[in-house]
Design a protein around this motif. Sequence first.
Motif, short mmCIF file in Angstrom:
data_model
loop_
_atom_site.label_atom_id
_atom_site.label_comp_id
_atom_site.label_asym_id
_atom_site.label_seq_id
_atom_site.Cartn_x
_atom_site.Cartn_y
_atom_site.Cartn_z
N TYR A 96 -16.13 -64.59 19.54
CA TYR A 96 -15.49 -65.26 20.68
C TYR A 96 -14.03 -64.85 20.76
CZ TYR A 96 -13.20 -68.92 23.40
OH TYR A 96 -12.44 -69.59 24.32
N ALA A 97 -13.55 -64.60 21.97
CA ALA A 97 -12.13 -64.39 22.21
C ALA A 97 -11.77 -65.11 23.49
CB ALA A 97 -11.80 -62.90 22.32
N GLY A 98 -10.78 -65.97 23.43
CA GLY A 98 -10.37 -66.72 24.61
C GLY A 98 -8.93 -67.17 24.48
N ASP A 99 -8.40 -67.63 25.58
CA ASP A 99 -7.02 -68.11 25.60
C ASP A 99 -6.84 -69.20 24.54
OD1 ASP A 99 -4.34 -68.39 27.19
OD2 ASP A 99 -5.10 -70.44 26.94
N TRP A 100 -5.85 -69.02 23.67
CA TRP A 100 -5.68 -69.92 22.53
C TRP A 100 -5.44 -71.35 22.98
CZ3 TRP A 100 -0.77 -70.24 19.03
CH2 TRP A 100 -1.04 -71.03 17.90
N ASP A 101 -4.58 -71.54 23.95
CA ASP A 101 -4.23 -72.90 24.36
C ASP A 101 -5.44 -73.61 24.96
OD1 ASP A 101 -2.06 -74.88 24.57
OD2 ASP A 101 -2.40 -74.71 26.72
N GLU A 102 -6.19 -72.91 25.79
CA GLU A 102 -7.36 -73.55 26.40
C GLU A 102 -8.46 -73.79 25.38
OE1 GLU A 102 -10.31 -72.06 29.80
OE2 GLU A 102 -8.54 -73.13 30.55
N ALA A 103 -8.67 -72.84 24.47
CA ALA A 103 -9.69 -73.03 23.44
C ALA A 103 -9.34 -74.21 22.54
CB ALA A 103 -9.85 -71.76 22.62
N LEU A 104 -8.07 -74.35 22.20
CA LEU A 104 -7.65 -75.50 21.39
C LEU A 104 -7.83 -76.79 22.17
CD1 LEU A 104 -6.34 -76.79 18.92
CD2 LEU A 104 -4.09 -76.18 19.88
N HIS A 105 -7.51 -76.77 23.44
CA HIS A 105 -7.72 -77.94 24.31
C HIS A 105 -9.18 -78.38 24.26
CE1 HIS A 105 -7.21 -80.54 27.82
NE2 HIS A 105 -8.18 -79.88 28.44
N LEU A 106 -10.10 -77.44 24.41
CA LEU A 106 -11.52 -77.76 24.41
C LEU A 106 -11.98 -78.26 23.04
CD1 LEU A 106 -12.79 -74.75 26.53
CD2 LEU A 106 -12.64 -77.13 27.26
N ALA A 107 -11.47 -77.62 21.98
CA ALA A 107 -11.85 -78.04 20.64
C ALA A 107 -11.38 -79.47 20.35
CB ALA A 107 -11.28 -77.07 19.60
N LEU A 108 -10.18 -79.80 20.80
CA LEU A 108 -9.67 -81.16 20.60
C LEU A 108 -10.46 -82.17 21.44
CD1 LEU A 108 -5.84 -80.44 20.48
CD2 LEU A 108 -7.20 -81.47 18.64
N MET A 109 -10.89 -81.77 22.61
CA MET A 109 -11.73 -82.66 23.42
C MET A 109 -12.99 -83.06 22.66
SD MET A 109 -11.36 -80.79 27.16
CE MET A 109 -12.72 -81.67 27.92
N VAL A 110 -13.54 -82.12 21.92
CA VAL A 110 -14.77 -82.39 21.16
C VAL A 110 -14.47 -83.13 19.87
CG1 VAL A 110 -16.70 -81.31 19.93
CG2 VAL A 110 -15.95 -80.39 22.14
N GLU A 111 -13.44 -82.69 19.15
CA GLU A 111 -13.23 -83.17 17.78
C GLU A 111 -12.44 -84.47 17.69
OE1 GLU A 111 -14.69 -81.98 15.32
OE2 GLU A 111 -15.16 -79.88 15.69
N SER A 112 -11.54 -84.70 18.63
CA SER A 112 -10.66 -85.86 18.52
C SER A 112 -11.03 -86.92 19.56
CB SER A 112 -9.19 -85.45 18.71
OG SER A 112 -8.36 -86.59 18.75
N PRO A 113 -11.49 -88.08 19.13
CA PRO A 113 -11.86 -89.13 20.09
C PRO A 113 -10.67 -89.74 20.82
CG PRO A 113 -11.99 -89.98 17.86
CD PRO A 113 -11.73 -88.50 17.74
N ASP A 114 -9.45 -89.41 20.37
CA ASP A 114 -8.25 -89.98 20.99
C ASP A 114 -7.45 -88.95 21.79
OD1 ASP A 114 -8.74 -92.50 19.73
OD2 ASP A 114 -7.92 -91.67 17.87
#
Length: 281
Positions: A96-114
């Motif tokens: 996978y290769a993607g924009d770092w900021d957007e990928a982190l945004h999506l990962a936090l949406m999944v991983e962090s309930p807050d």
Amino acid sequence: MDVVLRPLSERFFQETVLPFLTLAMTNATGALEALAPRVADEEVRFLCEHLLASALPGGLRAVEAEPWTRLVERLIFLQWREGPAGWELDGARAGYAGDWDEALHLALMVESPDYPYWDARAARAERDACRLKPPERLGLASMMVGLWEPFPEFPPDQVFSTQGRGGYVLSAHFAFADWTWRPSPTVRQWHVNLFRKLERLLAREQERLKLPSLPERDEVLAYWGGKAPQPPPLVVSFSGLGARATQWIRELGVITGHVREAAQGRTALVSMVTQGSHARF
């Protein structure tokens, strides 16, 4: 800046690469001399010979930076298998290769309930804080900001860096860098927990929209879970959150697909933040 996720040749990494990098911190020439006979690859052996010819006694400060970077990238981000003459290249595998900021945004949406994904300013502040001090126990999000779990025996940011980010606190067993990895059992555990976290994300979105139900919930989950090849064409989820929000479902499906593939293949993962907008390997 992009973030890159790749399958990792786990046994090669644990038995050859990690000991090599650990020794190189204090004895670069000894590490290079020990590595060259174990790897049946002309480019690796050429780089080892080149570095040995120009190295001074001591650790990594005694070697040339550019060929050292090429060597480390080759060892970590390509696939290896054990052959009769040593470890050899095993072809390329998709990552996978993607924009770092957007990928982190999506990962936090999944991983962090807050994580306040609906509030652009608050969400950016949290992402910036994560990059400065990567949080623990946030799975894929922790990996995308370079947290090392398990803790390494060497400062990973001193071995290899693209952005100059990093920290190493031995007493706290805390380390982060522009690159990191996760063992295959960790990746499999991510996959076990992934569906529950995706359901939680959609439940939060339903609450945000104040709807009795999300009409496309099952179709979105089927796509994220690899049971449908495409997401539904029209979705209510994440509406009103900016021009890119309509792409979040598709991009998150791509990311979760790589986690699923690695888990099913019982492979480790490695990640790196690239210097530019494209992966170099």
